[in-house]
Design an enzyme around this catalytic site. Sequence first.
Site, PDB file in Angstrom:
ATOM      1  CD  GLU A  46     -13.431   8.228 -82.685  1.00 19.86           C
ATOM      2  OE1 GLU A  46     -12.710   7.372 -82.154  1.00 19.86           O
ATOM      3  OE2 GLU A  46     -13.096   8.906 -83.663  1.00 19.86           O
TER       4      GLU A  46
ATOM      5  CB  CYS B  16     -15.391  15.120 -83.027  1.00 15.81           C
ATOM      6  SG  CYS B  16     -13.780  14.333 -82.927  1.00 15.81           S
TER       7      CYS B  16
ATOM      8  CG  HIS C 124     -14.623  19.486 -82.395  1.00 17.92           C
ATOM      9  ND1 HIS C 124     -14.658  18.676 -81.285  1.00 17.92           N
ATOM     10  CD2 HIS C 124     -13.712  18.931 -83.246  1.00 17.92           C
ATOM     11  CE1 HIS C 124     -13.824  17.675 -81.467  1.00 17.92           C
ATOM     12  NE2 HIS C 124     -13.224  17.803 -82.643  1.00 17.92           N
TER      13      HIS C 124
END
Lengths: 166, 359
Positions: free
Chosen positions: B85, B117, B241
């Site tokens: 990103e 993400c 994550h």
Amino acid sequence: MTVPRFWREQPQRYRLLGAECNNCGGIYFPPRTVCPECRRESIGKMVQRQLSGRGTVLAHTVVHQPADGFELQVPYVMAIVELEEGCRVMAQVVDVVPGSVGTGLPVEMTFRRIREDGRNGVIYYGYKFRPMRHTTLDKRVANSIASPKPSSTPPRSPAGSRPRRS
Amino acid sequence: MKGGQSRVGIVSYGAYVPRLRIKAEEIARVWGHDAHMGDALNIQQKSVPSPDEDVATMSVEAARIAVERAGIAARRIGAIFVGSESHPYAVKPTGTIVAEALGAGPFVQMADFEFACKAGTAAVQACMGLAVSKLVDLGLAIGADTSQGAPGDALEYSASAGAAAIVVGREPSEFCAEINYTTSYTTDTPDFWRREGQKYPSHGERFTGTPAFFKHVAAAGERVFSEMGTTPEDYDYAVFHQPNGKFPKMVGKKLGFRDEQVALGLLAPRIGNTYSAAVLLGLANVLDAAKPGDRIFVAGYGSGAGSDAFDLTVSPGIAKIRGRGVPTVEDFVRSDEFLDDATYAKYRGKIQVPSGGAT
């Protein structure tokens, strides 16, 4: 620097692609189309040579008055690095405290931003060097920092060893 | 891969984390926050890129390690997808820079990915499809970010920098880990976003938790269990994550994993949230230590929102790509080069300078 000129030099700037003379075995960086030793005998015998990116610091200086675009990195280290293949290249040494760089420091190529053409311009990437990763920094290498050996491979010619500023 | 004869797996992997760090307590000191903010997030410090590092440079570093680890000829790579990103350019691919630096291509499929993400895991899935369908020999998937939080925002404690590269192939003898299954759970959930031209993202604060991270990761995880007929106990490791150091443990518990299964893949306490790289760096850290036969559960998450989950089994080939003098994830995570907040602000372009400012 113009965009087309940089673009032409990307293979050497991005991954240290040099040249080798198949007549005398001389290795050059930046790459040359004619060997300065063999001259016309080298014509047609110059081939691309991928350099290892590993070398040792031969000489260095700490820059306090930065070149344009390097303001955030002051003080930074510029060094002449002698590559394993014998040719020499001038480049920035990063990821170091300036005072810790000395002759004989084993270094390896890293890929970094060199500069940019302002906020709207192209970003120029290329090689810099950093201390050899400690996983490969074995005792033999550590000793060489303490007692740097004299250069075993003298430069083949002034042209072949001409420092290249990124 | 489930449902067919074709097999697909990870052939090699590489990691890169910048060496600079800033401590949570230093950020709290400057912004007048509670000195224990870092404890609350389970982030003690985070990585900071040097002024001359960005997603392209970190992607190249991670990719070079991946290629070196398994001795891969760059010309075998038929696809390169960089997920991030924080691509250096709004328009101009990061992947072309990576390909040129590796000496890969020019016959290479390429696009830059963005899904907050989880762009890195989405890139892995794209490479799986291309490898299984024999459109490419090997695919290179990269997750990398130099993410930013607005000054004083809670993201200042977590938004960090790192890159992970995964080489995907279909030849079982080359696998270091076989991918048994993957699934994605995706909905339109605006928990975190950054508008075009804006430097810093916005987020829904607590909305980023229950209806976003936890719902999506849990749903993708449950589907892995049901499709593979597994339970959390069947896995040796679980990697999630990690927007902070506490969410992975919490969602792990929710799915039925023990903290010990989650521990090795949890790097956020030491390097912060590396965004697109985070779950892949966690996986790389597990692969650095795992034994053949070990089973690994992986679930990435990207705001917006979606979760990509994977079921992997470590292959005998893992032994062949160890001990080549290639740095491990721990080699990068371990660093004691700390910045004060002012230098951090200078390096991250949070101080206006006449020229040469970082991006």
